[in-house]
Design an enzyme around this catalytic site. Structure first.
Site, short mmCIF file in Angstrom:
data_model
loop_
_atom_site.label_atom_id
_atom_site.label_comp_id
_atom_site.label_asym_id
_atom_site.label_seq_id
_atom_site.Cartn_x
_atom_site.Cartn_y
_atom_site.Cartn_z
N HIS A 201 -9.18 3.84 -17.67
CA HIS A 201 -8.71 2.97 -18.74
C HIS A 201 -7.82 3.74 -19.71
O HIS A 201 -6.90 3.18 -20.30
CB HIS A 201 -9.90 2.35 -19.47
CG HIS A 201 -10.42 1.14 -18.76
ND1 HIS A 201 -11.73 0.79 -18.74
CD2 HIS A 201 -9.79 0.21 -18.02
CE1 HIS A 201 -11.89 -0.30 -18.03
NE2 HIS A 201 -10.72 -0.67 -17.59
N GLU A 444 -0.57 -5.46 10.33
CA GLU A 444 -0.74 -4.02 10.08
C GLU A 444 -1.44 -3.33 11.23
O GLU A 444 -1.62 -2.11 11.23
CB GLU A 444 -1.45 -3.78 8.75
CG GLU A 444 -2.75 -4.56 8.58
CD GLU A 444 -3.34 -4.41 7.18
OE1 GLU A 444 -2.92 -3.54 6.43
OE2 GLU A 444 -4.25 -5.19 6.87
N ASP A 468 -0.62 0.69 6.89
CA ASP A 468 -1.53 0.77 8.02
C ASP A 468 -0.80 0.67 9.36
O ASP A 468 -1.22 1.30 10.33
CB ASP A 468 -2.60 -0.33 7.92
CG ASP A 468 -3.73 0.10 7.00
OD1 ASP A 468 -4.19 1.24 7.12
OD2 ASP A 468 -4.13 -0.71 6.15
N CYS A 515 4.88 -5.59 2.57
CA CYS A 515 4.17 -5.24 1.33
C CYS A 515 3.60 -3.83 1.33
O CYS A 515 2.85 -3.45 0.45
CB CYS A 515 3.06 -6.25 1.03
SG CYS A 515 1.73 -6.24 2.24
C1 PEP Z 1 -0.65 -1.83 4.07
O1 PEP Z 1 -1.48 -1.47 4.91
O2 PEP Z 1 0.57 -1.60 4.17
C2 PEP Z 1 -1.08 -2.55 2.87
C3 PEP Z 1 -0.19 -3.06 2.04
O3 PEP Z 1 -2.40 -2.64 2.61
P1 PEP Z 1 -3.31 -1.45 2.03
O4 PEP Z 1 -2.37 -0.36 1.56
O5 PEP Z 1 -4.09 -2.06 0.92
O6 PEP Z 1 -4.12 -1.07 3.20
MG MG Z 2 -3.47 -2.18 4.90
#
Ligand code: PEP
Ligand code: MG
Length: 598
Positions: A201, A444, A468, A515
């Site tokens: 925090h 992923e 991933d 993402c």
């Molecule tokens: C990913 O695997 O690219 C992803 C966005 O999920 P995390 O990083 O939370 O595994």
């Molecule tokens: Mg992931």
């Protein structure tokens, strides 16, 4: 931490950058905690009076916290005030009071000692949990205790940082959230903290207040003396003690350049991410904590492309969030994101996000174990209450839901059946919800990437999780430093997989975004756009730079680049080519800022 002594006592300490910005100035070293707590036996018959003394101290601490909360709310906003809300809740916790009062009565001991003993049991539980975010919640409890003890013992709070008269970089073994909130923003120009991490925090407050900060410096507070000259980089996590004059001048120049650059980028905030020929790219934020919605807005995110809901579980630990906790968190998220949408990813615990209360036993190979959707299907009770919370929250904003770690059609169908059933259940119960919430999956796992055409009829959208996908396709543990040189987002095999996903999704008329962290690197983002991606979700602070590159880019050139990249033999070759092309687009950008992947 690495450190290196240089000329004239110059020393470099490497910590973790938790709040970006450069600070150069004199150190103010704060001493460690100073309240010693002794066990004192009470005279017989005094226990009730002692309990009353404790209650008065708690009430006073409570008033102080409310005052701090209101101050932070007006200076930094609601999200940051919540840090103190959390501390107020700790103070209100009945079992804390009851256990302390019982101990005072049972053993005829002083309130200080009893409170310290009971709080100690709680903090021990937190300190044993592996996750940093949870350890940080333990720090909140310690902060609450320090406040109550200071009132009980009549001592002054450790450091009153509101009374400074000249600019300082505060150096401390640890800095509590309330100390951070009490900082005099005019004079505290930087923070260097031995402990802590980016989820603490204190770090969150420092970044909300715009104070450059480095945490995880281990022993900085014992090596630095008050009055020493320091230079600190809150982005890279570097702290330099006694930099020579020439170096100080270079730091000053960097500070000026950085401030100018930030201003330039912020001017882009309300501009669309559109290529030279008018191709619109959507830039969204990856969010873990609700507090990050402020940064998402500040950097111009068009909604949330990935909300990692496991952080809600980590925050509630060692308990589990029930349907109401899910509903409240997602409702707030959805409302804050309006007019944009949010993609709520269902629980992705397991793997490196290990969570002992849910998993029955430690796994030998957790990254290939019971994680993501596999865990949700095993613990359908948790999955259902989360889905109910999401569907109910969806009535208050624009929500999409997404399953992580899907590896095949059968698994998707099982998860989808639970989703459909929960939807029917809510409708039958006449609970307000949005039954039309779009459903998507993360791509992923390489197996899923190769069967997108078969998965497509059963979902509304896809989001490629490159973190991933790279890990599994290249057989590289994403957290293992020894093989990190092989973690190559621009590996031709990865580009081929992404191209396949984009084409299959397009044939089926499904949206697809990226993402993973790859989206946050300008060089990789250009390659992704060349591969046909038009939606990118990333940490909010990366948005302005990526947007700047997109606005200078020709999508046709990006497509040519991607075609060439797919024909190259190695990630090194692709990276070299992409770097040259991107450097041509943004000639003023230093090469380091164009990194391939954070
Ligand atoms: C990913 O695997 O690219 C992803 C966005 O999920 P995390 O990083 O939370 O595994
Ligand atoms: Mg992931």
């Amino acid at each position: 931490m690495t450190d290196a002594a240089g000329p004239e006592g110059r020393v470099e300490l490497q910590g973790i950058g938790v709040s970006a910005g450069i600070a150069i100035g004199r150190a103010l070293v704060l001493e460690g905690p100073n309240v010693a707590i002794f066990r004192l036996d009470l005279p017989h018959g005094e226990a009730d009076r002692e309990v009353a003394r404790l209650q008065r101290a708690v009430r006073r601490a409570w008033r102080q916290l409310r005052h701090l909360r209101d101050r932070v709310r007006s200076e930094a906003g609601e999200a940051y005030a919540r840090v103190f809300e959390a501390q107020i809740l700790i103070l209100k916790d009945r079992s804390l009071h009851q256990e302390t009062a019982a101990l005072i009565r049972r053993e005829d001991v002083n309130a200080e000692w009893a409170f310290h003993t009971v709080v100690g049991r709680y903090t021990q539980v937190f300190s044993q949990l592996g996750d940093q975010a949870l350890k940080d919640r333990g720090t909140d409890i310690e902060d609450v205790e320090a406040r109550v003890q200071a009132i009980l013992t009549g001592s002054k709070r450790r450091h009153d940082l509101s009374e400074l008269t000249e600019d300082v970089i505060v150096v401390s073994s640890s800095l509590s959230p309330s100390d951070a909130a009490g900082l005099n923003r005019e004079h505290v120009i930087g923070l260097a903290i031995d402990g802590g991490g980016p989820t603490s925090h204190t770090a969150i407050i420092a970044s909300a207040l715009g104070i450059p900060a480095v945490a995880g410096l281990r022993d900085a507070s014992t090596r630095v003396r008050t009055g020493d000259i320091l230079a600190l980089d809150g982005a890279s996590g570097l702290l330099v003690l006694s930099p020579p004059d020439q170096e100080t001048a270079a730091w000053r120049e960097r500070r000026t350049r950085q401030a100018q650059r930030e201003l330039d980028l912020m001017m882009l905030r309300d501009q669309p991410a559109v290529t030279r020929e008018g191709l619109r790219v959507r830039l969204q934020a990856n969010v873990e904590l609700l507090e990050e919605m402020l940064a998402a807005r500040r950097f111009g995110a068009e909604g949330v492309g990935l909300y990692r809901s496991e952080f809600l579980y980590l925050q509630e630990a060692p308990g589990l969030p029930g349907e109401e906790a899910h509903y409240r968190a997602y409702r707030e998220l959805a409302e804050r994101a309006l007019p944009h949408d949010v993609v709520i990813r269902t629980l992705d615990l397991g793997g490196e996000k290990y969570f002992s209360t849910i998993l029955e036993r430690r796994e030998t190979n957790p990254v290939l174990g019971l994680r993501g959707i596999r865990l949700c299907l095993k613990r359908e009770d948790l999955f259902r209450s989360q889905l109910r919370g999401i569907l109910r929250a969806a009535a208050h904003g624009k929500v999409r839901v997404m399953f992580p770690m899907v590896s095949g059609l059968h698994e998707l169908r099982r998860a989808r059946a639970v989703f459909d059933d929960v939807r029917r259940e809510l409708l039958a119960e006449r609970v307000p919800c949005d039954p039309e919430v779009p459903l998507g999956i993360m791509i992923e796992v390489p197996a899923a990437a190769l069967i997108v055409d078969r998965l497509a009829p059963e979902v509304d959208f896809f989001s490629i999780g490159t973190n991933d996908l790279i890990q599994y396709a290249l057989a590289i543990d994403r957290g293992n430093e020894s093989v990190s040189y092989l973690y190559q987002p621009l590996h031709p095999a990865i580009l081929g997989l992404i191209r396949g996903v984009v084409e299959a999704a397009a044939r089926a008329g499904r949206r697809v975004s990226v993402c993973g962290e790859m989206a946050a690197s300008p060089v990789s983002a250009v390659v992704l756009i060349g591969l046909g991606i038009t939606e990118l979700s990333m940490n909010p602070a990366a948005i302005p730079t990526v947007k700047q590159v997109i606005r200078a880019l020709s999508a046709a050139d990006a497509r040519v680049l991607a075609e060439e990249a797919l024909r190259l033999d190695s990630a090194e070759e692709v990276e070299a080519l992409a770097r040259i092309r991107v450097a041509e687009l943004v000639p003023r950008e230093p090469q380091a800022a164009l990194g391939v992947c954070p």
